[in-house]
Design an enzyme around this catalytic site. Structure first.
Site, PDB file in Angstrom:
ATOM      1  N   LEU A  67      -3.350 -11.664 -14.335  1.00  0.00           N
ATOM      2  CA  LEU A  67      -4.511 -11.880 -13.466  1.00  0.00           C
ATOM      3  C   LEU A  67      -4.366 -10.995 -12.230  1.00  0.00           C
ATOM      4  O   LEU A  67      -3.404 -11.109 -11.476  1.00  0.00           O
ATOM      5  CB  LEU A  67      -4.603 -13.346 -13.048  1.00  0.00           C
ATOM      6  CG  LEU A  67      -4.708 -14.366 -14.186  1.00  0.00           C
ATOM      7  CD1 LEU A  67      -5.082 -15.740 -13.640  1.00  0.00           C
ATOM      8  CD2 LEU A  67      -5.727 -13.932 -15.231  1.00  0.00           C
ATOM      9  N   ALA A  75      -7.448  -9.897 -10.356  1.00  0.00           N
ATOM     10  CA  ALA A  75      -8.800  -9.675  -9.841  1.00  0.00           C
ATOM     11  C   ALA A  75      -8.878  -9.844  -8.333  1.00  0.00           C
ATOM     12  O   ALA A  75      -9.882  -9.502  -7.715  1.00  0.00           O
ATOM     13  CB  ALA A  75      -9.771 -10.645 -10.523  1.00  0.00           C
ATOM     14  N   GLY A  76      -7.804 -10.340  -7.735  1.00  0.00           N
ATOM     15  CA  GLY A  76      -7.834 -10.636  -6.300  1.00  0.00           C
ATOM     16  C   GLY A  76      -7.995  -9.387  -5.452  1.00  0.00           C
ATOM     17  O   GLY A  76      -7.401  -8.355  -5.737  1.00  0.00           O
ATOM     18  N   ARG A 106      -6.307 -11.017   2.732  1.00  0.00           N
ATOM     19  CA  ARG A 106      -5.343 -11.196   3.819  1.00  0.00           C
ATOM     20  C   ARG A 106      -4.455  -9.978   4.047  1.00  0.00           C
ATOM     21  O   ARG A 106      -3.734  -9.901   5.034  1.00  0.00           O
ATOM     22  CB  ARG A 106      -4.471 -12.444   3.548  1.00  0.00           C
ATOM     23  CG  ARG A 106      -5.198 -13.727   3.867  1.00  0.00           C
ATOM     24  CD  ARG A 106      -4.451 -14.928   3.346  1.00  0.00           C
ATOM     25  NE  ARG A 106      -4.610 -15.063   1.894  1.00  0.00           N
ATOM     26  CZ  ARG A 106      -3.945 -15.939   1.159  1.00  0.00           C
ATOM     27  NH1 ARG A 106      -3.062 -16.735   1.721  1.00  0.00           N
ATOM     28  NH2 ARG A 106      -4.146 -16.009  -0.142  1.00  0.00           N
ATOM     29  N   ASN A 116       0.573 -12.284  -0.434  1.00  0.00           N
ATOM     30  CA  ASN A 116      -0.801 -12.456   0.046  1.00  0.00           C
ATOM     31  C   ASN A 116      -1.040 -11.731   1.353  1.00  0.00           C
ATOM     32  O   ASN A 116      -2.165 -11.487   1.742  1.00  0.00           O
ATOM     33  CB  ASN A 116      -1.110 -13.941   0.243  1.00  0.00           C
ATOM     34  CG  ASN A 116      -1.016 -14.691  -1.067  1.00  0.00           C
ATOM     35  OD1 ASN A 116      -1.659 -14.311  -2.042  1.00  0.00           O
ATOM     36  ND2 ASN A 116      -0.182 -15.709  -1.113  1.00  0.00           N
ATOM     37  N   SER A 169      20.560  35.649   5.865  1.00  0.00           N
ATOM     38  CA  SER A 169      19.865  34.663   6.700  1.00  0.00           C
ATOM     39  C   SER A 169      18.470  35.137   7.072  1.00  0.00           C
ATOM     40  O   SER A 169      18.224  36.329   7.222  1.00  0.00           O
ATOM     41  CB  SER A 169      20.653  34.460   7.996  1.00  0.00           C
ATOM     42  OG  SER A 169      21.924  34.001   7.675  1.00  0.00           O
ATOM     43  N   ALA A 217      19.964  40.330   5.920  1.00  0.00           N
ATOM     44  CA  ALA A 217      19.410  39.293   6.800  1.00  0.00           C
ATOM     45  C   ALA A 217      18.096  39.752   7.420  1.00  0.00           C
ATOM     46  O   ALA A 217      17.913  40.923   7.734  1.00  0.00           O
ATOM     47  CB  ALA A 217      20.417  38.965   7.891  1.00  0.00           C
TER      48      ALA A 217
HETATM   49  C1  UD1 Z   1      -2.358 -20.938  -8.052  1.00  0.00           C
HETATM   50  C2  UD1 Z   1      -2.224 -22.195  -8.901  1.00  0.00           C
HETATM   51  C3  UD1 Z   1      -1.220 -23.159  -8.253  1.00  0.00           C
HETATM   52  C4  UD1 Z   1       0.101 -22.470  -8.067  1.00  0.00           C
HETATM   53  C5  UD1 Z   1      -0.071 -21.179  -7.281  1.00  0.00           C
HETATM   54  C6  UD1 Z   1       1.232 -20.414  -7.301  1.00  0.00           C
HETATM   55  C7  UD1 Z   1      -4.420 -22.529  -9.920  1.00  0.00           C
HETATM   56  C8  UD1 Z   1      -5.661 -23.315  -9.903  1.00  0.00           C
HETATM   57  N1  UD1 Z   1      -3.526 -22.833  -8.993  1.00  0.00           N
HETATM   58  O1  UD1 Z   1      -2.932 -21.311  -6.805  1.00  0.00           O
HETATM   59  O2  UD1 Z   1      -1.043 -24.298  -9.065  1.00  0.00           O
HETATM   60  O3  UD1 Z   1       1.011 -23.330  -7.403  1.00  0.00           O
HETATM   61  O4  UD1 Z   1      -1.079 -20.342  -7.878  1.00  0.00           O
HETATM   62  O5  UD1 Z   1       1.160 -19.281  -6.465  1.00  0.00           O
HETATM   63  O6  UD1 Z   1      -4.250 -21.676 -10.777  1.00  0.00           O
HETATM   64  N2  UD1 Z   1      -7.402 -14.896  -9.711  1.00  0.00           N
HETATM   65  C9  UD1 Z   1      -8.303 -14.202 -10.454  1.00  0.00           C
HETATM   66  N3  UD1 Z   1      -9.570 -14.701 -10.533  1.00  0.00           N
HETATM   67  C10 UD1 Z   1      -9.952 -15.858  -9.938  1.00  0.00           C
HETATM   68  C11 UD1 Z   1      -9.009 -16.556  -9.171  1.00  0.00           C
HETATM   69  C12 UD1 Z   1      -7.735 -16.053  -9.085  1.00  0.00           C
HETATM   70  O7  UD1 Z   1      -8.008 -13.156 -11.037  1.00  0.00           O
HETATM   71  O8  UD1 Z   1     -11.122 -16.236 -10.071  1.00  0.00           O
HETATM   72  C13 UD1 Z   1      -6.027 -14.371  -9.635  1.00  0.00           C
HETATM   73  C14 UD1 Z   1      -5.619 -13.999  -8.222  1.00  0.00           C
HETATM   74  O9  UD1 Z   1      -5.887 -12.623  -7.976  1.00  0.00           O
HETATM   75  C15 UD1 Z   1      -4.113 -14.270  -8.248  1.00  0.00           C
HETATM   76  C16 UD1 Z   1      -3.990 -15.445  -9.207  1.00  0.00           C
HETATM   77  O10 UD1 Z   1      -5.146 -15.402 -10.014  1.00  0.00           O
HETATM   78  O11 UD1 Z   1      -3.392 -13.158  -8.773  1.00  0.00           O
HETATM   79  C17 UD1 Z   1      -3.839 -16.802  -8.511  1.00  0.00           C
HETATM   80  O12 UD1 Z   1      -4.975 -17.092  -7.737  1.00  0.00           O
HETATM   81  P1  UD1 Z   1      -4.874 -17.764  -6.297  1.00  0.00           P
HETATM   82  O13 UD1 Z   1      -6.243 -17.885  -5.756  1.00  0.00           O
HETATM   83  O14 UD1 Z   1      -3.858 -17.058  -5.477  1.00  0.00           O
HETATM   84  O15 UD1 Z   1      -4.341 -19.233  -6.679  1.00  0.00           O
HETATM   85  P2  UD1 Z   1      -3.547 -20.247  -5.739  1.00  0.00           P
HETATM   86  O16 UD1 Z   1      -4.513 -21.005  -4.918  1.00  0.00           O
HETATM   87  O17 UD1 Z   1      -2.446 -19.553  -5.060  1.00  0.00           O
HETATM   88 MG    MG Z   2      -1.990 -17.476  -4.633  1.00  0.00          MG
END
Ligand code: UD1
Ligand code: MG
Length: 450
Positions: free
Chosen positions: A9, A11-12, A16, A229, A390, A408
Site C-alpha cells: 500500500l 497511495a499515501g 506530514r 509519517n 602538474s 607541467a
Molecule cells: C493502520 C492500521 C492500524 C495499525 C497501523 C500501523 C488500519 C485501519 N489501521 O493505521 O491498525 O496499527 O496502521 O501503523 O489499517 N493507505 C492507502 N489507501 C488508503 C488508506 C491508507 O493506500 O485509503 C496506505 C497508506 O499510504 C499507508 C497505509 O495504507 O501506507 C496505512 O494507512 P494509515 O492511514 O497510515 O493507517 P493508520 O491509521 O496508521
Molecule cells: Mg500510518
C-alpha cells in the site's frame, strides 16, 4: 510453503512530510522507503507484486520497477481506507491462488525474516496471520483483542476502542498474510461504520474469526515496524539503518575508526581488511574490494574501488568512477565516469571526468580533463606509464599514447604519440636584478608622497 503474492500500500501522499514527493519516494540510506520494503519482501520470492499508488504517482511506478521489474500497479483514486486500497489490487490478483502478503510502503525497516515468518504462519488451519508488536506508546495504533486463550479475535482501531481496549499495548503492525481463498470474500464484507468512515483492513480479523478461521499472531520488535509519517521519523529510520550497516561492515572485516561518522547506502558492498577513516559518505552504488583504505572526508557514490586502492582524504568519486587495484586517488581529486587502471595515481587537486587512465600512469596535481565544451562531453584516453606534469589541461577528445611525458602547465589539444614529450610553454624570460630595482623605485615613490 504456498506460493505468495505481495500487495504494497503506497497511495499515501505524505501530508506530514510537507513535500511534493509521494511519501514512499523519500529516501533512507540512499534507498526509497518503497525500495526498502520491496527488497525485504524479495526473500519470500512473491510470484506477483502489486503496488497500490495514488493518482499522479508515475514516479512510484518507475521506482517499484527498479526493484521488481514485473511489478503491477493499481491506482486508488479516493483514499477510502486500507481495505479499499487492497481491493484495488484485486483485478491484478484475480487468478492468483496462494498466500497474499500485505505490506505498507512507509514501513521500511521490516526484515525479510519477519515477512517470511508471517507468510509461513498461513496454513490451511490458520488461513490468516497478522504481525503484532508491543508498543511503548500504543496511541494511534490498532489494538489486538485476544480471547482467554490468547487467540486474536479482533483489531480495534484507536479511535474506535473503549477505555479498557485502549490500555492494551500489543498492537497491529499492519502486515497481514492471508490465503487468497478467504481474502476476497471477506474483503467484500468490510463496511465503513467506524469513527473515520473508512474501510478498515483490520476488520478482516473479526470477519475471519466469525467465519471460523483462527488468526495466527507473529510478533516482532517495535523498531521493525515503525512507520515514516514525518521527517523526524525519517531521520530515526536513517539512524537505525546506519547503525545496522556500520555493524555489518565491521562484522564483515572493515575497520571503522569512528563508526558514527560513516554513512552507508543500503546497497554499499565492502570487502574485508578495509579501513574507513572518520567522516566518509557512501551514496548508492558503491562496491569496495579487499584491503582498501578510505581516508577521512571522502564522498563516494556509484563507484567501484579495486583491491588495495587508497582513496582520499577529501576525495570525491562520482558515478562511473572505476578505480583499479592499488590505484591512489588523493586529496581534492574528483573522478567521474572514468576508469583508473591498476597502479595509476592522481594524488592531488584534479578533475578526471569521462576518461581512461591506463595502468601505472601518474597524473600530476592540478590536472584537469576538459571534458565538456558546453554542449557535449568527450573522452580523454591516457595510455599506460604516462607522466602528466602538474597543472595540465587535457582538452577532450584527446589521446595520450603509452609512456608519453607531458610537461607541467601544458594545454593538450592534440593526440600525443606514445613515448613522446608534449608541452606547451611560452619561453621563460629571466631579468636579473629586476625585482630589487622595482622594489627600490616603489619605496622611493611611497616616501616622496609622505
Ligand atoms: C493502520 C492500521 C492500524 C495499525 C497501523 C500501523 C488500519 C485501519 N489501521 O493505521 O491498525 O496499527 O496502521 O501503523 O489499517 N493507505 C492507502 N489507501 C488508503 C488508506 C491508507 O493506500 O485509503 C496506505 C497508506 O499510504 C499507508 C497505509 O495504507 O501506507 C496505512 O494507512 P494509515 O492511514 O497510515 O493507517 P493508520 O491509521 O496508521
Ligand atoms: Mg500510518
Amino acid at each position: 510453503m504456498n506460493e505468495s503474492a505481495l500487495i504494497v500500500l503506497a497511495a499515501g501522499k505524505g501530508t506530514r512530510m510537507k513535500s511534493a514527493l509521494p511519501k514512499v519516494m523519500n529516501r533512507a540510506a540512499g534507498r526509497s522507503l518503497l525500495g526498502h520494503v520491496l527488497t525485504a519482501s524479495a526473500r519470500v520470492a512473491p510470484v506477483k507484486a502489486v503496488v497500490v499508488t495514488g493518482p499522479g504517482m508515475a514516479e512510484v511506478e518507475g521506482e517499484a520497477r527498479r526493484f521488481v521489474p514485473a511489478a503491477q500497479f493499481a491506482v486508488q483514486t479516493e483514499r477510502n481506507g486500507t481495505a479499499h486500497a487492497v481491493l484495488m489490487a484485486r483485478p491484478a490478483l484475480e487468478s492468483f491462488k496462494g498466500t497474499i502478503i500485505i505490506l505498507y510502503g512507509d514501513v521500511p525497516l521490516i526484515r525479510p525474516e519477519t515477512i517470511a515468518a508471517i507468510a509461513e504462519a498461513v496454513t490451511p488451519a490458520t488461513p490468516m496471520a497478522i504481525l503484532g508488536f508491543r508498543a511503548a506508546d500504543p496511541k494511534g495504533y490498532g489494538r489486538l483483542i485476544q480471547n482467554g486463550t490468547g487467540q486474536v479475535i479482533a483489531i480495534r482501531e484507536g479511535l474506535d476502542a473503549n477505555l479498557v481496549e485502549r490500555t492494551i499495548s500489543i498492537c497491529n503492525s499492519g502486515v497481514i498474510a492471508v490465503s487468497s481463498a478467504i481474502l476476497w470474500p471477506l474483503l467484500a464484507k468490510v463496511g465503513n461504520d467506524n469513527a473515520k468512515g473508512e474501510y478498515y483492513l483490520t476488520d478482516l480479523v473479526e470477519l475471519a474469526v466469525w467465519a471460523g478461521h483462527p488468526v495466527a499472531l507473529t510478533e516482532c520488535p517495535e523498531s521493525e515496524v515503525m512507520g515514516v509519517n514525518n521527517r523526524a521519523q525519517l531521520a530515526e529510520v536513517e539512524r537505525l539503518l546506519q547503525q545496522d550497516y556500520r555493524k555489518s561492515a565491521m562484522d564483515g572485516g572493515a575497520t571503522l575508526i569512528a563508526p558514527e561518522t560513516v554513512f552507508f547506502s543500503a546497497d554499499t558492498k565492502i570487502g574485508s581488511d578495509v579501513v574507513i577513516e572518520p567522516h566518509v559518505y557512501f551514496g548508492p552504488g558503491v562496491e569496495i574490494g579487499y584491503n582498501v583504505n578510505i581516508l577521512a572526508f571522502s564522498h563516494i557514490e556509484g563507484a567501484r574501488i579495486g583491491d588495495g586502492a587508497r582513496i582520499g582524504p577529501f576525495a570525491r568519486l562520482r558515478p562511473g568512477a572505476n578505480i583499479g587495484v592499488d590505484a591512489h586517488i588523493g586529496n581534492f581529486v574528483e573522478i567521474k565516469n572514468a576508469k583508473i587502471e591498476p597502479g595509476a595515481k592522481a594524488n592531488h587537486l584534479s578533475y578526471i571526468g569521462d576518461a581512461r587512465i591506463c595502468a601505472k600512469s601518474n597524473i600530476g596535481d592540478g590536472t584537469i580533463t576538459c571534458n565538456y565544451h558546453g554542449f557535449e562531453k568527450h573522452l580523454t584516453d591516457i595510455g599506460a606509464d604516462v607522466f602528466v606534469g602538474s597543472n595540465t589541461a587535457l582538452v577532450a577528445p584527446v589521446k595520450v599514447g603509452d609512456g608519453a611525458n607531458i610537461g607541467a602547465g601544458s594545454v593538450i589539444t592534440k593526440d600525443v604519440p606514445p613515448h613522446s614529450l608534449a608541452l606547451t610553454r611560452g619561453p621563460l624570460d629571466v631579468r636579473e636584478g629586476w625585482a630589487a630595482k622595482y622594489r627600490e623605485i616603489k619605496k622611493a615613490r611611497k616616501k616622496s608622497k609622505v
